[in-house]
Scaffold this active site. Structure first.
Site, mmCIF file in Angstrom:
data_model
loop_
_atom_site.group_PDB
_atom_site.id
_atom_site.type_symbol
_atom_site.label_atom_id
_atom_site.label_comp_id
_atom_site.label_asym_id
_atom_site.label_seq_id
_atom_site.Cartn_x
_atom_site.Cartn_y
_atom_site.Cartn_z
ATOM 1 N N LYS A 119 16.929 73.085 94.169
ATOM 2 C CA LYS A 119 17.665 71.994 94.831
ATOM 3 C C LYS A 119 16.969 70.635 94.608
ATOM 4 C CE LYS A 119 19.850 75.133 98.095
ATOM 5 N NZ LYS A 119 20.336 75.374 99.465
ATOM 6 N N PHE B 149 27.762 72.463 108.534
ATOM 7 C CA PHE B 149 26.775 71.921 107.598
ATOM 8 C C PHE B 149 27.350 71.631 106.207
ATOM 9 C CE2 PHE B 149 26.399 76.586 107.533
ATOM 10 C CZ PHE B 149 26.596 76.841 106.188
ATOM 11 N N ARG C 184 15.527 86.510 95.702
ATOM 12 C CA ARG C 184 15.786 86.202 97.113
ATOM 13 C C ARG C 184 14.547 86.468 97.964
ATOM 14 N NH1 ARG C 184 20.999 84.810 98.657
ATOM 15 N NH2 ARG C 184 20.814 85.678 100.744
ATOM 16 N N THR D 145 17.147 82.052 104.789
ATOM 17 C CA THR D 145 17.847 80.758 104.691
ATOM 18 C C THR D 145 17.171 79.724 105.590
ATOM 19 O OG1 THR D 145 19.882 82.028 104.457
ATOM 20 C CG2 THR D 145 20.140 79.676 104.837
ATOM 21 N N ARG E 193 10.722 79.003 100.695
ATOM 22 C CA ARG E 193 11.334 78.206 101.765
ATOM 23 C C ARG E 193 10.342 77.950 102.893
ATOM 24 N NH1 ARG E 193 17.225 81.231 101.383
ATOM 25 N NH2 ARG E 193 18.168 79.744 99.951
ATOM 26 N N ASN F 113 16.480 73.641 101.692
ATOM 27 C CA ASN F 113 15.646 74.854 101.723
ATOM 28 C C ASN F 113 15.260 75.328 100.312
ATOM 29 O OD1 ASN F 113 18.139 75.731 100.969
ATOM 30 N ND2 ASN F 113 18.317 77.349 102.497
ATOM 31 N N HIS G 207 18.487 78.159 95.691
ATOM 32 C CA HIS G 207 19.568 79.121 95.948
ATOM 33 C C HIS G 207 19.344 80.350 95.095
ATOM 34 C CE1 HIS G 207 23.701 80.776 95.861
ATOM 35 N NE2 HIS G 207 23.495 80.873 94.553
#
Ligand SMILES: Nc1ncnc2c1ncn2[C@@H]1O[C@H](COP(=O)(O)OP(=O)(O)OP(=O)(O)O)[C@@H](O)[C@H]1O
Length: 172
Positions: free
Chosen positions: A12, A60, A88, A94, A108, A118, A121
């Site tokens: 991100k 959000f 993951r 999350t 994260r 965070n 993805h």
């Protein structure tokens, strides 16, 4: 022989723009995964809304799409026998706050700023991995991909066995 699984990782904007976080993530990718394809893009609002359409209407959504269009993102197609779960797991939950308590060394937990910002993805199933990879790499053929030859991805110690590489060669 085990089948190679693919997943989509999106780094991100706040992580891409931070050289320390970017380098840390890059090292994880090159040490733990085969990076099949990679590209850097800046999303427009329509594309961000389409990618996150399952969240349309949630409180959000606007925050998320505004953030995802605020700077460059890095897209990586990652390969491993267990790519989806492994990536993951690297990410952690999350919620950044949960991550800091449950697994302080997840990405994260370490680098997340908020539940929206965070870090990255990761696809959550084989179906979503295929859909998401096609979304960002429409030309991608699941049978004809090649290992990305960017110098920094090739340097790292990749610890896969010979069977794994034979399988990769057959697919490429
Ligand atoms: N409660 C929330 N508050 C703010 N942002 C959120 C919240 N829940 C999810 N998001 C944002 O929406 C993204 C997608 O949410 P989703 O529930 O699919 O999470 P995820 O599967 O853990 O994450 P991702 O799909 O990004 O890997 C999250 O990565 C996060 O940026």
């Amino acid at each position: 022989m085990q089948k190679l699984e693919l997943t989509l990782a999106i780094i991100k904007p706040h992580a891409v723009s931070n050289p320390v976080v970017r380098t840390f993530i890059r090292n994880i990718l090159k040490n733990k995964f085969i990076v099949v394809k990679t590209k850097r893009v800046t999303l427009d609002t329509d594309t961000a809304c389409k990618f996150y359409e399952e969240h349309a209407g949630k409180f959000f959504f606007k925050r998320l799409t505004t953030f995802m269009t605020s700077g460059c993102i890095d897209l990586h197609v990652l390969g491993h026998v267990n790519a989806i779960q492994m990536w993951r797991q690297c990410l952690g939950p999350t919620s950044v706050y949960k991550g800091q308590f449950q697994d302080p060394y997840c990405l994260r937990g370490m680098f997340g700023i908020s539940d929206t910002r965070n870090v990255a993805h990761g696809s959550d199933s084989q179906d979503s991995a295929e859909r998401e990879i096609k979304f960002f790499f429409p030309e991608f053929s699941f049978y004809q991909w090649r290992i990305d030859d960017e110098e920094w991805f090739r340097k790292g110690p990749i610890t896969f066995n010979d069977h794994f590489f034979q399988h990769v060669k057959k697919l490429a």
